[in-house]
Design a protein around this motif. Structure first.
Motif, mmCIF file in Angstrom:
data_model
loop_
_atom_site.group_PDB
_atom_site.id
_atom_site.type_symbol
_atom_site.label_atom_id
_atom_site.label_comp_id
_atom_site.label_asym_id
_atom_site.label_seq_id
_atom_site.Cartn_x
_atom_site.Cartn_y
_atom_site.Cartn_z
ATOM 1 N N ARG A 200 0.830 -1.197 0.000
ATOM 2 C CA ARG A 200 0.000 0.000 0.000
ATOM 3 C C ARG A 200 0.867 1.252 0.000
ATOM 4 N N THR A 201 0.441 2.227 -0.790
ATOM 5 C CA THR A 201 1.078 3.544 -0.809
ATOM 6 C C THR A 201 0.095 4.553 -0.243
ATOM 7 N N VAL A 202 0.521 5.251 0.792
ATOM 8 C CA VAL A 202 -0.327 6.266 1.420
ATOM 9 C C VAL A 202 0.387 7.602 1.306
ATOM 10 N N MET A 203 -0.216 8.521 0.574
ATOM 11 C CA MET A 203 0.344 9.865 0.433
ATOM 12 C C MET A 203 -0.521 10.839 1.212
ATOM 13 N N ASP A 236 4.162 7.018 2.221
ATOM 14 C CA ASP A 236 4.504 5.796 2.941
ATOM 15 C C ASP A 236 4.389 4.604 2.011
ATOM 16 N N CYS A 237 5.425 3.778 1.988
ATOM 17 C CA CYS A 237 5.439 2.557 1.170
ATOM 18 C C CYS A 237 5.339 1.364 2.116
ATOM 19 N N GLU A 238 4.123 0.854 2.273
ATOM 20 C CA GLU A 238 3.826 -0.119 3.321
ATOM 21 C C GLU A 238 3.727 -1.525 2.741
ATOM 22 N N ILE A 239 4.303 -2.490 3.452
ATOM 23 C CA ILE A 239 4.213 -3.897 3.095
ATOM 24 C C ILE A 239 3.516 -4.620 4.237
ATOM 25 N N GLY A 240 2.382 -5.290 3.928
ATOM 26 C CA GLY A 240 1.558 -5.891 4.968
ATOM 27 C C GLY A 240 0.456 -4.933 5.382
ATOM 28 N N ARG A 241 -0.438 -5.424 6.199
ATOM 29 C CA ARG A 241 -1.618 -4.630 6.562
ATOM 30 C C ARG A 241 -1.480 -3.912 7.894
ATOM 31 N N ALA A 242 -0.345 -4.068 8.566
ATOM 32 C CA ALA A 242 -0.149 -3.350 9.830
ATOM 33 C C ALA A 242 -0.045 -1.859 9.549
ATOM 34 N N MET A 243 -0.599 -1.049 10.431
ATOM 35 C CA MET A 243 -0.559 0.405 10.277
ATOM 36 C C MET A 243 0.710 0.944 10.935
ATOM 37 N N PRO A 244 1.634 1.480 10.165
ATOM 38 C CA PRO A 244 2.874 1.987 10.757
ATOM 39 C C PRO A 244 2.655 3.299 11.498
#
Length: 734
Positions: A200-203, A236-244
């Motif tokens: 997931r990418t979150v901008m 944010d470049c996220e791998i997996g479903r955990a919320m950093p």
């Protein structure tokens, strides 16, 4: 070089090549050129970004923000009103922590119809990466004499393609991309890969924006005279479903600067009377600190951006060798990492056999699925003897006996691999032949499909014994003999020395090519010599397997016009059938290759020739953007009015290119750290004509620290000891 870097322009004429590299599944398609554009690179941890000189990202070529082998952002464009800003300047800060781009507005009418002249608004764009996030700040300042109001439009997209897709591979199936989720403060893109990994990418941005019908974000900014305002963006470049946990811009920047500062402080300090040389070394140090990645086993230098931003065994080892006298902690991290990944079983699909050192490790979707063989791939013939060589050199440089004791089982396994799996026909030479149909045809550092050939141009076939690999095996056995003696096994040490001597004698008989006064590039599967003049022969001096009389002839040949381009020694001599100055391995010039050869020249007493190589590397750096040594350059002859010709898809930065200046300088100084004997040796030092004085600070010799000053006189180089803390003898031979 790197295991999946099958990038040579194969000569298909006359039917000499059965398959061109263009047809190879791992060929890097040259549809764009790093040399033609002015791409800006950043790397932090497993993440890297390639931006155009505006700081934008466009959905073509290799641009993007990548994490763990996947492109998480494929589009990021900035417009003032309906127009792109005017470009003023861009650069990476000297420590590679931040890209700084200066932009301005073009002539445009704002949304109210008012004319705003170009150069009224200054835009300072700052970009950095840290902990899986790309942070950006956009500071707008009105330098006009009247208040202004204008609109800024930001557009973005995420395609989640694998790095190998960016390189040109095609896939029949891909995972599921989610519809973007948008609010006035953020947009999120999601992708469920076929490997069942959620990416997931979150901008996010601040302040809030108006969401446009096409998905862009629009900000309306009002600025009085000399007034400034800033928009902050995080990607944010996220791998997996955990919320950093998200960290603000300023806090993240402080953490990055602190992290890089700590890495820099572990390097010794070198300063000279030449500003250009200082800039080159400073850039090399900054590139290395950026490419070094923290792993559970310690520091590991990723090979290069963009294609090889991953752990490579051969690259990591050679980079660590280059830096042993500069920062030995990197060698310890490389040895620990590779020991943990050492093969324990026979696995043909990965070209793995017990004791073999890993060649390449990838974590993208295609690697996870086995669409490429590089998740844990062992297809290099040289990483295993180089691992042993590095272990021996590390112990000599640090005296770290406790660490070598923990590493000893891995060294023994690597030695067993050399004798059993590396020499399957028991002829005494180390050969390679791939077991995996998906793996690499050639498994030395020149691993293009057309890189190993006979003098008449035909490609070598069968199990191939490279000349430099025999040298690595020879040096590995001697290094292991010394370590074995330190471990108390005198009998084992004697046997290893006997095997090394036998290999050296066999090598001279089998590889020396009298007609060309060089060591043959290789023996093919039928033990026929590939009588080709190549830079590989120079590595035989680096390892010490060359006889003194033959070494002198090799030096003469490599420094002749056909091999020495003026920018360095070519991978293949210009007289050879397959010579092509624009090829990856058949006529190009590689900094790391030249640095290794310089060390070999120095070891056999050819200091002036080593000095010519160091000078050539410095001049490549001086003529390169940001003083950055690239992975390779084309091998065209040097002319007075033309700089080096860049290779179109070379990695820049590249770890073993960045380490090359350190190794070449060490060769010229004749510098050797002997922590076991508590000695620092400097033998017949020479310096380039453009360096009058050289200062080295915080040089480690075991537990001791040394500061040196060197001064070039007309006929010699003087050495002064400015500081000495701890037990160390300094020996200077002139």
């Amino acid at each position: 070089m790197n295991g999946d870097a099958l990038i040579s322009e194969t000569l298909v004429a006359d039917g000499l090549a059965a398959e061109s590299d263009f047809e190879s599944q791992f060929y890097i398609h040259g549809t764009s050129s790093f040399a033609g554009g002015r791409l800006l690179a950043l790397k932090s941890g497993h993440m890297f970004g390639l931006f155009d000189h505006y700081g934008d990202v466009h959905p073509f070529g290799e641009q993007g923000i990548f994490n763990e082998g996947t492109r998480f952002l494929s589009l990021l464009s900035l417009k003032v009103g309906k127009s792109r800003p005017l470009y003023l300047s861009s650069a990476a800060k000297m420590r590679n922590d931040t890209l700084v781009i200066d932009l301005s507005n073009p002539d445009f009418h704002n949304h109210c119809g008012d004319m705003i002249p170009r150069g009224t608004i200054h835009i300072c764009r700052s970009i950095f990466l840290w902990n899986g996030t790309c942070h950006q700040s956009l500071e707008f300042t009105n330098f006009g004499i009247h208040p202004v109001e204008f609109q800024l439009v930001l557009r973005s997209a995420a395609d989640f393609v694998d790095i190998f897709e960016v390189r040109g591979m095609r896939r029949e199936r891909r995972g599921l991309r989610e519809e973007p989720q948008r609010t006035d403060r953020r947009v999120a893109y999601g992708y469920e890969g076929l490997d069942h990994v959620y990416r997931r990418t979150v901008m996010e941005w601040s302040p809030a924006a108006e969401i446009l019908s096409d998905g862009g974000a629009m900000f309306t900014l009002s600025l009085g005279q000399r007034e400034s305002t800033t928009i902050y963006i995080s990607i944010d470049c996220e791998i997996g479903r955990a919320m950093p946990t998200r960290v603000p811009y300023s806090e993240a920047l402080r953490a990055l600067v602190s992290e890089l500062g700590s890495l820099h402080s572990d390097f010794l300090s070198i300063e000279s009377s030449s500003g250009a040389f200082n800039d080159s070394l400073n850039r090399s140090c900054a590139d290395l600190c950026m490419l070094v990645t923290h792993t559970p086993e310690g520091l590991y230098p990723y090979a290069g951006v963009p294609w090889f931003s991953a752990p490579f065994g051969r690259d990591g080892i050679i980079t660590a060798m280059q830096l042993l006298w500069v920062n030995p902690a990197i060698a310890r991290g490389v040895l620990s990492f590779l020991a943990a990944a050492q093969a324990k079983t026979v696995l043909p699909s990965a070209d793995a056999t017990p004791g073999k050192i890993v060649h390449e490790m990838r974590r993208g979707e295609m690697a996870n699925l086995g669409e490429i063989p590089f998740r844990m791939y062992y297809g290099s013939v040289d990483a295993t003897p180089l691992f042993i060589m590095l272990a021996g050199a590390y112990y000599e440089c640090t005296g770290d006996r406790a660490f070598i004791e923990t590493l000893w089982p891995n060294i023994e396994a690597a030695l067993n691999w050399l004798d059993r799996y590396g020499d399957e026909d028991s002829d005494g030479f180390v050969e390679y032949s791939r077991q995996s149909e998906a793996g690499l045809t050639h498994q030395g550092w020149k691993d293009s499909r057309d890189s190993i050939s006979h003098a008449y141009g035909a490609l070598a076939e069968g199990a191939i014994a490279l000349c430099e690999v025999q040298g690595y095996a020879y040096a590995a056995k001697l290094a292991a003999a010394r370590l074995s003696a330190f471990m108390g096994d005198k009998t084992g040490a004697t046997e290893l020395e006997r095997k090394a001597r036998a290999l050296k004698e066999m090598f001279e008989r089998a590889f020396w090519c009298e007609s060309k006064s060089t060591y043959a590039l290789a023996l093919d599967g039928k033990k026929r010599r590939c009588d080709v003049r190549s830079s590989n022969a120079g590595h035989c001096l680096f390892t010490g397997i060359a006889s003194a009389s033959h070494a002198a002839l090799v030096v003469r040949g490599l420094m002749a016009e056909g091999s020495f381009s003026g920018w360095g020694i070519r991978t293949l001599d210009a007289s050879e059938v397959r010579y092509n100055p624009m090829s990856y391995h058949n006529g190009s010039v590689w900094p790391h290759d030249n640095a290794i050869i310089a060390q070999g020249f120095s070891a056999y007493g050819f200091k002036e020739e080593a000095l010519r190589i160091l000078t050539a590397l410095c001049e490549i750096s001086r003529n390169s953007l940001l003083y950055r040594l690239p992975e390779l350059i084309c091998g065209f002859p040097r002319t007075e009015d033309h700089g080096p010709t860049l290779y179109p898809v070379a990695c820049s930065p590249q770890a073993w290119a960045a380490g090359s200046l350190y190794m070449a300088l060490q060769a010229c100084l004749g510098l050797r750290v002997d922590a076991i004997g508590k000695r620092l040796l400097i033998e017949y030092p020479v310096l380039p004509a453009f360096i009058k004085d050289l200062h080295i600070r915080n040089l480690r010799v075991g537990s001791a620290l040394v500061d040196l000053s060197l001064h070039r006189h007309p006929d010699s180089v003087g050495v002064n000891v400015d500081r000495r803390t701890g037990p160390v003898e300094i020996v200077v031979v002139k």
